[in-house]
Design an enzyme around this catalytic site. Structure first.
Site, PDB file in Angstrom:
ATOM      1  N   TRP A   1       0.817  -1.222   0.000  1.00  0.00           N
ATOM      2  CA  TRP A   1       0.000   0.000   0.000  1.00  0.00           C
ATOM      3  C   TRP A   1       0.849   1.269   0.000  1.00  0.00           C
ATOM      4  CZ3 TRP A   1      -5.103   1.423  -0.148  1.00  0.00           C
ATOM      5  CH2 TRP A   1      -5.421   2.714   0.303  1.00  0.00           C
TER       6      TRP A   1
ATOM      7  N   ASP B   1      -0.270   9.164   1.054  1.00  0.00           N
ATOM      8  CA  ASP B   1       0.266  10.521   0.954  1.00  0.00           C
ATOM      9  C   ASP B   1       1.753  10.588   0.588  1.00  0.00           C
ATOM     10  OD1 ASP B   1      -2.180  10.736   2.197  1.00  0.00           O
ATOM     11  OD2 ASP B   1      -1.456  11.899   3.897  1.00  0.00           O
TER      12      ASP B   1
ATOM     13  N   PHE C   1       2.846   9.060  10.613  1.00  0.00           N
ATOM     14  CA  PHE C   1       1.956   9.717   9.666  1.00  0.00           C
ATOM     15  C   PHE C   1       2.729  10.764   8.857  1.00  0.00           C
ATOM     16  CE2 PHE C   1      -2.733   8.982  11.070  1.00  0.00           C
ATOM     17  CZ  PHE C   1      -2.513   7.616  11.092  1.00  0.00           C
ATOM     18  N   SER C   2       2.010  11.555   8.079  1.00  0.00           N
ATOM     19  CA  SER C   2       2.623  12.414   7.065  1.00  0.00           C
ATOM     20  C   SER C   2       3.424  13.573   7.648  1.00  0.00           C
ATOM     21  CB  SER C   2       1.551  12.962   6.134  1.00  0.00           C
ATOM     22  OG  SER C   2       1.002  11.924   5.358  1.00  0.00           O
TER      23      SER C   2
END
Length: 650
Positions: free
Chosen positions: A224, A227, A283-284
């Site tokens: 997968w 972002d 996370f981003s």
């Protein structure tokens, strides 16, 4: 319910369900005995306590829940009714254990005795399984799991699905329960075995030659992607980090994947860059070159790359990592502790954008902290990248996650620059920024007219004064899933961003980077022609990768359709129509100009030099390689360029 167990009939040795009268034993596989598949409108004779399970199986995802996937049929047990605060149990009627394995699908929270399914024999729990999730960043995908129950053959048993947790991941999902002669999926003891996220040796057996693999849009070799993160240019390389699940082709286990390129077209994937730690995920965020050694960790003459990211463990906070070897390995600063604590607006405050602001001689961080009316973005300043001070707030209804702030010249004038602030959905405003405050005329504009452009980011430290953006092409890629591709999701093709004056005011224009020309192969170019003549020239043109530009005269009754491998893009009444979307295509000096990029699973449209852009995932027949025009018979085409592209992976 899905043919849920109501009672057993010894004469057939196969479970039948009263909810589906007339079901024949022959319809079930000979080596399996169905216990429950939750396809009906009730739970049948299963006993319910509490309010977590409702009165009937769920039809997939419940309100406020991430997308639930991996279940069979149309229904499942899902205890997210009312969110994670509800509790309860769901207990089956008694049945006889008569096969060596019990196979089932399970997801949700991973808490023993709190979010689980138990097998009960003689009043005792003899087997148990939980969902796989204990922290933010997990996925709502159910996975196949089994118990070995051969030693319990002949005994009477019950199943009890339990939700006794009210905190994060306080719910359980279960589906498709069978007794079987063979096992399916992993054993319940293996649920929490972590994937190897440091390296990806298994990726070595995957190439870029699958039928639906995009050939000039970036995809992870395997698993997968979402972002884009940490986009930065350094020492001759463009770095693209990205949200990545090293374990599966669905969202989860968020890690920073990593790829480098000399030209933003030809990419080489490297080992994962920043890995989950301390029960949280990554996370981003963004990355910068620490030219001034602000962090104080530079080794020799090689500048340090510094990445700011969101550490996703409730409540989220912002942390940094750094690399002193050109991005090949990263170390957590201060063991990954917060450089910006959660500010108290939202448990999920996230996605720090950091950059050097030359005029103020400060590092700047832009951080989304609240969605609503209004939403809120905070601006911070720092001298050293590790100590940050809030300097202003920016409130707008439209702001939501993945903020980016970038300075651009207006109409190419380096002495007249404006700043553009945009969010994940690519709404934006232009204005002035002094290192502390962003001031605009509050005119909100739309940056993309398609459904699949999200969480875009620009490269920091571009070497040639260009500002280049890439976005995640979100949404379900149907052919990737159907054909069981080893990867899922893709990035948009890189595009320059420019601010230009128009009759409607200052607007953002996007355009494919010129490096796409490195992929050009055969082409057809026509000037001053009509549809019939163009089709004659294109009748033998065959290609699966295309870059096509067309300029045509547009009158009130003009219609024009460009059919690219079965994808019909149609102009009429001043609008461009594709899939279920429309985008403006205004007439300028009597003409409309459209550029179209077609890869194996995408279409990107650019109107009038990039004033209007739309991004689409697309399901394209791999056997259809044709290009054809239709519409007004004598529509005047002033320019047509059709380029076949080669693969960026070869």
């Amino acid at each position: 319910m899905k043919r849920s167990l109501v009672r057993w009939f010894a004469v057939t040795s196969v479970a039948l369900t009263l909810g589906l009268p007339g079901l024949q034993a022959a319809e079930l596989e000979k080596n399996q005995t169905l216990i429950a598949d939750f396809e009906g409108t009730t739970y049948g004779d299963w006993q319910i306590t509490g309010d977590a399970f409702g009165t009937q199986p769920a039809a997939g995802t419940l309100p406020g829940q991430m997308d639930v996937s991996g279940f069979a049929g149309k229904g499942l047990v899902n205890s997210f009714r009312g969110g994670d605060k509800t509790t309860g149990t769901l207990t089956s009627p008694s049945f006889t254990i008569e096969r060596p394995f019990l196979n089932f699908l399970i997801g949700g929270g991973g808490y023993k005795d709190e979010t689980c399914m138990n097998l009960i024999v003689d009043g005792k729990v003899v087997r148990t399984a939980t969902g796989p999730n204990r922290r933010p960043g997990g996925t709502e995908r159910l996975q196949p799991v089994h118990w070995n129950i051969e030693s319990l053959k002949g005994k009477q048993a019950k199943l009890q699905i339990v939700d006794n947790r009210t905190g994060g991941w306080g719910h359980i999902n279960v589906d498709d329960i069978w007794q079987s002669e063979t096992c399916r999926g992993i054993s319940s003891d293996e649920i929490f075995q972590q994937p190897n996220m440091q390296t990806f040796p298994s990726y070595g057996d995957v190439g870029y030659d699958q039928t639906y693999r995009p050939q000039f849009h970036f995809t992870s070799l395997k698993n997968w992607l979402n972002d884009p993160n940490g986009m930065v240019y350094f020492d001759g390389e463009y770095h693209l980090f990205f949200q990545h699940n090293p374990h599966d082709t669905v969202w989860g286990n968020m890690t920073w994947g990593h790829a480098v390129s000399p030209d933003m077209v030809h990419w080489k994937q490297l080992p994962h860059a920043i890995l989950p730690y301390e029960e949280g995920t990554i996370f981003s965020g963004t990355a910068v070159v620490d030219h001034n050694n602000s962090l104080g960790v530079q080794q020799g003459d090689t500048k340090t790359l510094v990445a700011a990211f969101t550490f996703a463990r409730s409540p989220f906070y912002q942390a940094i990592a750094y690399s002193t070897d050109r991005g090949r390995t990263f170390q957590l600063w201060n063991e990954g502790k917060a450089v910006v604590e959660n500010q108290g607006y939202d448990a999920g405050e996230r996605d720090p954008k950091i950059f050097w602001h030359e005029a103020s001689q400060k590092w700047v961080m832009v951080l989304w902290v609240k969605q609503g009316q209004p939403g809120r973005v905070l601006f911070f300043q720092s001298d050293d990248l590790k100590s940050w001070k809030e300097v202003s707030q920016f409130d707008r209804d439209w702001v939501f996650e993945c903020m980016d702030l970038v300075e651009l010249p207006l109409d190419g004038n380096p002495n007249d620059k404006r700043w553009v602030l945009y969010d994940a959905s690519f709404e934006y405003e232009t204005g002035k920024f002094d290192g502390q405050r962003f001031l605009t005329d509050e005119r909100v504009l739309r940056g993309d007219y398609g459904p699949n452009f999200y969480a875009a980011q620009t490269f920091n430290d571009s070497p040639d004064d260009r500002t280049v953006i890439m976005g995640w092409m979100r949404g379900e890629n149907v052919p990737f899933r159907r054909e069981r591709m080893p990867f899922h999701q893709q990035m948009s093709f890189p595009q320059t961003m420019e601010l230009k004056s128009t009759a409607d005011g200052v607007k953002l224009f996007r355009w494919p980077i010129d490096e796409i020309k490195k992929l050009y192969q055969k082409q057809v170019t026509l000037d001053n022609t009509i549809i019939a003549e163009a089709n004659e020239a294109l009748k033998d043109f065959s290609a699966d990768l295309l870059d096509i530009s067309i300029a045509f005269e547009a009158k009130a009754d003009t219609t024009l359709t460009v059919d690219l491998r079965g994808q019909a893009i149609t102009y009429r009444n001043g609008m461009l129509h594709y899939q279920n979307a429309t985008m403006p295509a205004p007439v300028i000096d009597g003409q409309v100009q459209v550029r179209m990029l077609v890869d194996r699973a995408s279409v990107e449209l650019f109107v009038n030099g990039g004033e209007f852009v739309a991004t689409f995932n697309a399901e394209i027949d791999p056997q259809n390689l044709s290009v054809h025009l239709g519409g007004s018979e004598k529509a005047a085409i002033s320019k047509l360029e059709v380029h076949q592209l080669g693969s960026a992976w070869k």
